[in-house]
Write a protein that holds these residues in place. Structure first.
Motif, mmCIF file in Angstrom:
data_model
loop_
_atom_site.group_PDB
_atom_site.id
_atom_site.type_symbol
_atom_site.label_atom_id
_atom_site.label_comp_id
_atom_site.label_asym_id
_atom_site.label_seq_id
_atom_site.Cartn_x
_atom_site.Cartn_y
_atom_site.Cartn_z
ATOM 1 N N GLU A 1 0.872 -1.125 0.107
ATOM 2 C CA GLU A 1 0.009 -0.135 0.097
ATOM 3 C C GLU A 1 0.836 1.107 -0.065
ATOM 4 O O GLU A 1 0.731 2.152 -0.773
ATOM 5 C CB GLU A 1 -0.892 0.006 1.350
ATOM 6 N N ALA A 2 1.924 1.302 0.772
ATOM 7 C CA ALA A 2 2.766 2.436 0.828
ATOM 8 C C ALA A 2 3.676 2.699 -0.289
ATOM 9 O O ALA A 2 3.652 3.881 -0.910
ATOM 10 C CB ALA A 2 3.684 2.136 2.080
ATOM 11 N N LEU A 3 3.934 1.543 -1.168
ATOM 12 C CA LEU A 3 4.532 1.746 -2.584
ATOM 13 C C LEU A 3 3.675 2.440 -3.504
ATOM 14 O O LEU A 3 3.730 3.330 -4.242
ATOM 15 C CB LEU A 3 5.063 0.601 -3.083
ATOM 16 N N GLU A 4 2.482 1.918 -3.401
ATOM 17 C CA GLU A 4 1.336 2.404 -4.276
ATOM 18 C C GLU A 4 1.098 3.719 -4.108
ATOM 19 O O GLU A 4 1.011 4.536 -4.872
ATOM 20 C CB GLU A 4 0.030 1.430 -4.349
ATOM 21 N N ASN A 5 1.018 4.001 -2.646
ATOM 22 C CA ASN A 5 0.932 5.236 -2.492
ATOM 23 C C ASN A 5 1.732 6.394 -2.846
ATOM 24 O O ASN A 5 1.963 7.545 -3.546
ATOM 25 C CB ASN A 5 0.680 5.672 -0.894
ATOM 26 N N VAL A 6 3.248 5.800 -2.759
ATOM 27 C CA VAL A 6 4.221 6.623 -3.254
ATOM 28 C C VAL A 6 4.241 6.945 -4.851
ATOM 29 O O VAL A 6 4.460 8.124 -5.136
ATOM 30 C CB VAL A 6 5.794 5.873 -2.962
ATOM 31 N N SER A 7 3.898 5.684 -5.508
ATOM 32 C CA SER A 7 3.829 6.005 -7.046
ATOM 33 C C SER A 7 2.674 6.923 -7.351
ATOM 34 O O SER A 7 3.319 8.042 -8.270
ATOM 35 C CB SER A 7 3.830 4.653 -7.506
ATOM 36 N N VAL A 8 1.813 6.914 -6.778
ATOM 37 C CA VAL A 8 0.519 7.951 -7.248
ATOM 38 C C VAL A 8 0.731 9.165 -6.882
ATOM 39 O O VAL A 8 0.748 10.058 -7.238
ATOM 40 C CB VAL A 8 -0.931 7.211 -6.610
ATOM 41 N N SER B 1 9.638 -0.989 -9.681
ATOM 42 C CA SER B 1 10.334 -2.281 -9.326
ATOM 43 C C SER B 1 10.102 -2.812 -8.111
ATOM 44 O O SER B 1 9.843 -4.239 -8.035
ATOM 45 C CB SER B 1 11.627 -2.206 -9.741
ATOM 46 N N GLN B 2 10.278 -2.135 -7.016
ATOM 47 C CA GLN B 2 9.938 -2.707 -5.885
ATOM 48 C C GLN B 2 8.491 -2.990 -5.788
ATOM 49 O O GLN B 2 8.155 -4.018 -4.932
ATOM 50 C CB GLN B 2 10.206 -1.599 -4.813
ATOM 51 N N LEU B 3 7.637 -2.158 -6.102
ATOM 52 C CA LEU B 3 6.017 -2.695 -6.109
ATOM 53 C C LEU B 3 5.795 -3.916 -6.975
ATOM 54 O O LEU B 3 5.219 -4.556 -6.179
ATOM 55 C CB LEU B 3 5.265 -1.315 -6.766
ATOM 56 N N ALA B 4 6.409 -4.102 -7.998
ATOM 57 C CA ALA B 4 6.080 -5.183 -8.891
ATOM 58 C C ALA B 4 6.652 -6.562 -7.912
ATOM 59 O O ALA B 4 6.126 -7.500 -7.919
ATOM 60 C CB ALA B 4 7.029 -5.214 -10.041
ATOM 61 N N LEU C 1 11.455 -14.519 2.601
ATOM 62 C CA LEU C 1 12.618 -14.106 2.039
ATOM 63 C C LEU C 1 12.427 -13.384 0.834
ATOM 64 O O LEU C 1 13.226 -12.626 0.829
ATOM 65 C CB LEU C 1 13.460 -15.491 1.814
ATOM 66 N N ASN C 2 11.478 -13.685 0.096
ATOM 67 C CA ASN C 2 11.427 -12.933 -1.103
ATOM 68 C C ASN C 2 10.900 -11.485 -0.822
ATOM 69 O O ASN C 2 11.415 -10.699 -1.721
ATOM 70 C CB ASN C 2 10.338 -13.409 -2.014
ATOM 71 N N PHE C 3 10.143 -11.423 0.242
ATOM 72 C CA PHE C 3 9.819 -9.871 0.749
ATOM 73 C C PHE C 3 11.086 -9.208 1.144
ATOM 74 O O PHE C 3 11.355 -8.045 0.858
ATOM 75 C CB PHE C 3 8.807 -9.883 1.814
ATOM 76 N N SER C 4 12.102 -9.926 1.861
ATOM 77 C CA SER C 4 13.209 -9.145 2.322
ATOM 78 C C SER C 4 14.182 -8.746 1.041
ATOM 79 O O SER C 4 14.790 -7.922 1.320
ATOM 80 C CB SER C 4 13.940 -10.225 3.230
ATOM 81 N N SER C 5 14.081 -9.589 -0.153
ATOM 82 C CA SER C 5 14.923 -9.028 -1.159
ATOM 83 C C SER C 5 14.131 -8.385 -2.221
ATOM 84 O O SER C 5 14.588 -8.309 -3.408
ATOM 85 C CB SER C 5 15.350 -10.448 -1.880
ATOM 86 N N SER C 6 13.004 -7.772 -1.982
ATOM 87 C CA SER C 6 11.954 -6.975 -2.701
ATOM 88 C C SER C 6 12.918 -5.670 -3.218
ATOM 89 O O SER C 6 12.207 -5.031 -3.939
ATOM 90 C CB SER C 6 10.617 -6.711 -2.299
ATOM 91 N N GLY C 7 13.707 -5.016 -2.232
ATOM 92 C CA GLY C 7 14.483 -3.801 -2.620
ATOM 93 C C GLY C 7 13.992 -2.559 -2.191
ATOM 94 O O GLY C 7 14.345 -1.517 -2.255
ATOM 95 N N ILE C 8 13.103 -2.666 -1.283
ATOM 96 C CA ILE C 8 12.332 -1.508 -0.635
ATOM 97 C C ILE C 8 13.387 -0.910 0.209
ATOM 98 O O ILE C 8 13.542 0.364 0.378
ATOM 99 C CB ILE C 8 11.357 -1.943 0.136
ATOM 100 N N ASP C 9 14.638 -1.680 0.572
ATOM 101 C CA ASP C 9 15.692 -1.044 1.418
ATOM 102 C C ASP C 9 16.597 -0.432 0.371
ATOM 103 O O ASP C 9 17.391 0.733 0.857
ATOM 104 C CB ASP C 9 16.270 -1.932 2.259
#
Length: 860
Positions: free
Chosen positions: A261-268, A333-336, A613-621
């Motif tokens: 949700e946060a990523l979507e909010n940032v993009s919009v 990319s992070q959102l995807a 683990l996939n979430f930890s490597s999603s790149g949001i950091d």
């Protein structure tokens, strides 16, 4: 029969202990309520209140204490019981010293018995010889009236004391008779209590046995609820690690959704801000251009407007945007990647772990069905064993034999009670006759005083006294005569009852009251030279058991159970029968064999862990949070458009009225509209962006470490369930077993306590002893007898002064044959030196009769 009674009661309690199997009131695993052992109230009150006559009893007790103040001679009584009295010289001295008060009093009584009849005989013979006051002649004395008054007063006082004494004796005699007649009710009450004691015991035994069902039902209830009890305990212990791990995983699942949700909010928000700032920049440029054109108007050249226009013209550079969002990096990319992670419902996987873990009680129930069935069978067999064992004991036969013996004893007492009342009537009649003897004497004295006082004429001479006065004197002498006749008989009765009743009070009643008598009875080898403890030797054929009369009496007085009072554990030890291992060993063994396998519980499968683990490597950091926060912290425009518009309008008001003023105010309104329509939405978008960026920044902070910690916690909890749950299960199974066994412990403790304190409470036995000794022997008989001899003895003692005063006083009331003669001429009496009477003489010596006074000869 007393021995048989005790033995039968003992066996009865053995049966009660066996048939009983119930918990005591005690709070270990779970408190069981076994209620109260049924017990009826005993009617007999082993206490006697004598009423008003009790005052006389206390006076007699005080008198006996004066006569015999010595303590109870325990050593002498022991020697007498052991037939060793007299072996040493000091024994007789001690006995005499102890009985010295009774001996001296009895000796004085015997002296009274011997001397008073002898003195009376001599007195009669002396009077027959006209001596000892037998001569019917009274000398005239100046203080004759005073002497007569004194003698009358003393005789009245003595008669009054004698009357009080005989009233005390009569009251004691009546009290004894009334108590003997009322004793039948007391005896019946004791027999009734003994029957209640016997009849109530089987019901108490049955109640103890029946309460095993309370224990069994509670144990079965816990066994039927093994899931909620044992399973929930296991689940609770494992949950200390499992639940935090699952909670952390569930929290991480929520964090993933929030990240999306946060990523979507940032993009919009970035897209909105970029478009908005471009429009705002174009609009502000147009505003500046139009303002500049307006300020170039000729009206601004006027002297009054030039300075204001210059100020406005210089501030136009502030109408420009401040934040630039066009250069911010995107988060697509992070959102995807996060969307890819959310394709797997991690929350659902965690909830499955919760559900599997919450099914622990059901797993326990399913895996313990066979064992619990065996345990239930064991519980049923225990109840059957208890019931069958109690049926083998001859309780009913023992009770029947005791009831028959008690009924025969009651019939014997009822048959002989009329005989007791008959003999008591003879005793009452004899005592009444003795009282009547004293009353007869006192009546003569009172009549003599009454007639003598009323008929006395002080002007009459001794030879001319009236008939009433003379009758009074005769009554007094009659009282004296009966006193001599009856006094020795009275004193014989007084001495016999005094010695008997006084010693019973001192040697039986007082030692019984302070339990000294029991201490003597409990002396080793006293009643049987071969037995150290007589009571235990009589009951158990084992004189080495420390069973004393005092302890048994005290326990029964406190209404304790007969098992405790008689130490029946030496005949039948209920502790051996009620050994907890007998009842719980099979139950404990079967509970210990409970095996519970929880390996089927999967908290989080590999898909869920991989998803984390996939979430930890999603790149949001990797998002450039600094760039975002830099722009977010800026304002949308360099100047607050509302403030700028207000200031512009204020400066327009400073200008002269005209087109320039109106134009500037129109520009101000246009700037306000731009603020409301464009700047405010942009500020809202910036706020949303700010919140989302900060949330992402928090979430991305050490995200890999957080995910690994969650996975590690889940793995540890899973490892605990798969490998170490057996230890927890063993511990909780042990607690569960202790709970079940605790019910039996409560039951056994309750049975022991009930047997010791409530079952067959032996208060009636103590009541029988109190009734026989304290009430009947001491309160009814001894106190009454002692009061009787006290009153009768006091009356007998005061007969002596009464005799003396009556003889002296009768001389002043009776009509004399002769009197002293005085010369008619001279005022002094004639002296006769021949007879040495100092002027007094007897007329018959000279053959001269007084011409005035004549009297008939009165002889006693």
């Amino acid at each position: 029969m007393a021995v048989e009674l005790c033995l039968l009661l003992l066996l009865l309690f053995c049966g009660s202990t066996v048939s009983e199997v119930q918990p005591i009131y005690k709070p270990p695993p779970g408190t069981l309520d076994f209620g109260f052992v049924p017990a009826k109230t005993y009617d007999t009150g082993a206490y006697h209140e004598p009423g008003p006559i009790g005052i006389l009893f206390k006076i007699v007790h005080a008198f006996l204490y004066l006569v015999q103040p010595n303590p109870f001679p325990q050593d002498l009584i022991r020697k007498v019981a052991q037939q060793k009295f007299g072996n040493t010289q000091g024994d007789y001295q001690k006995a005499i010293y102890y009985e010295i008060g009774f001996i001296v009093s009895a000796a004085l009584g015997l002296l009274f018995i011997l001397l008073l009849p002898l003195v009376g005989l001599c007195f009669c013979m002396c009077r027959c010889c006209d001596n000892c006051g037998g001569e019917m002649h009274q000398r005239q004395k100046k203080n004759a009236d005073c002497q007569r008054s004194c003698f009358a007063t003393f005789l009245f006082v003595a008669s009054l004391i004698i009357s009080i004494g005989v009233l005390c004796a009569y009251a004691a005699n009546q009290h004894l008779t009334s108590q003997v007649r009322g004793a039948k009710k007391l005896v019946n009450s004791n027999f009734k209590d003994l029957k209640v004691f016997l009849n109530d015991t089987p019901a108490q035994i049955d109640y103890l046995v029946s309460q095993y069902n309370t224990t069994k039902d509670k144990a079965l209830s816990d066994l039927n609820n093994v899931g909620p009890l044992l399973g929930s305990r296991v689940q609770e212990q494992l949950g200390k690690e499992v639940r935090p791990a699952l909670d952390a995983a569930l929290t991480m699942a929520g964090a993933i959704r929030e990240t999306k949700e946060a990523l979507e909010n940032v993009s919009v928000s970035v897209e909105v801000l970029q478009e908005g700032t471009e429009r705002l920049h174009a609009n502000l440029t147009d505003v500046k251009m139009h303002l500049s054109n307006t300020l170039n108007d000729s009206a601004c050249s006027a002297a009054q407007a030039a300075s204001t226009c210059n100020i406005i013209r210089n501030s136009l550079n502030q109408l420009n945007i401040n934040a630039n969002f066009s250069g911010l990096p995107g988060v697509s990319s992070q959102l995807a990647k996060v969307n890819d992670v959310l394709k797997i419902d991690l929350s659902s996987l965690v909830q499955k772990g919760y559900a599997a873990f919450n099914d622990t009680p059901d797993l326990v129930v399913n895996q313990t069905k066979n064992i619990l069935s065996d345990i239930k069978n064991v519980l049923e067999s225990i109840g059957s064993n208890i019931s069958s064992f109690t049926k083998t004991l001859p309780v009913q036969k023992i009770l029947a034999d005791l009831t028959i013996y008690l009924t025969q004893s009651e019939a014997y007492v009822q048959d002989y009670f009329p005989l007791v009342e008959q003999y008591d009537f003879y005793r009452w009649l004899g005592c009444l006759i003795l009282c009547c003897m004293v009353v007869l004497i006192v009546v003569f004295y009172y009549l003599g005083l009454l007639c003598g006082t009323c008929g006395y004429d002080k002007h009459a001479s001794p030879t001319t006294r009236g008939c009433i006065s003379n009758t009074g004197g005769n009554f007094l002498m009659a009282g004296v005569g009966f006193s001599f006749l009856f006094s020795w008989v009275l004193m014989i009765v007084v001495v016999l009852t005094f010695v008997t009743g006084g010693n019973v009070e001192k040697l039986v009643c007082e030692p019984f009251e302070d339990k000294t008598l029991f201490k003597v009875l409990d002396t080793p080898y006293l009643l049987n030279q071969q037995w150290k403890n007589y009571l235990s030797g009589m009951l158990f054929k084992n004189p080495n058991i420390n069973l004393t009369f005092e302890k048994v009496y005290s326990d029964c007085k406190e209404n304790k159970g007969i098992y405790t009072s008689l130490h029946l554990e030496h005949l039948f030890n209920i502790n051996e029968f009620l050994n907890i291992s007998m009842y719980t060993e099979d139950v404990a063994l079967r509970i210990e064999h409970i095996q519970i396998n929880l390996s089927k519980i999967i908290l989080l499968d590999e898909i869920g862990k991989e998803n984390l683990l996939n979430f930890s490597s999603s790149g949001i950091d990797g998002i450039n949070f600094g760039a975002y926060l830099t722009e977010i912290n800026k304002s949308v425009t360099k100047v607050d458009l509302l403030s700028f518009a207000n200031d512009l309008e204020a400066r327009a008001d400073q200008l002269p009225k005209g087109a320039l003023e109106n134009a500037l105010k129109g520009h101000a309104n246009n700037i306000r509209m731009i603020h409301n329509q464009q700047v405010v939405p942009l500020e809202q978008a910036m706020s949303t962006l700010n919140q989302s960026i900060r949330l992402l920044k928090r979430t991305s902070s050490e995200l890999m470490v957080k995910v690994k910690n969650v996975i590690s916690a889940v793995n540890a909890a899973q490892l605990l369930i798969n490998n170490n749950a057996s230890l927890v299960i063993v511990q909780e199974t042990k607690k569960y077993m202790d709970t079940i066994v605790g019910y039996f412990e409560q039951y056994i403790d309750w049975v022991k306590e009930s047997i010791a304190m409530e079952v067959a409470a032996c208060k009636p036995i103590a009541n029988v002893i109190d009734t026989a000794v304290d009430i009947f022997l001491c309160s009814y008989v001894t106190d009454s007898v002692n009061t009787f001899w006290f009153g009768l003895g006091g009356s007998s003692i005061f007969l002596i002064p009464a005799i003396i005063f009556a003889v002296k006083l009768s001389k002043y009331y009776r009509r004399m044959d002769t009197e002293d003669v005085y010369d008619d001429v001279e005022t002094i009496p004639m002296k006769n030196t021949e007879n040495g009477n100092n002027g007094y003489h007897k007329e018959h010596l000279y053959g001269i009769h007084n011409p005035v006074i004549t009297s008939s000869v009165e002889q006693w």
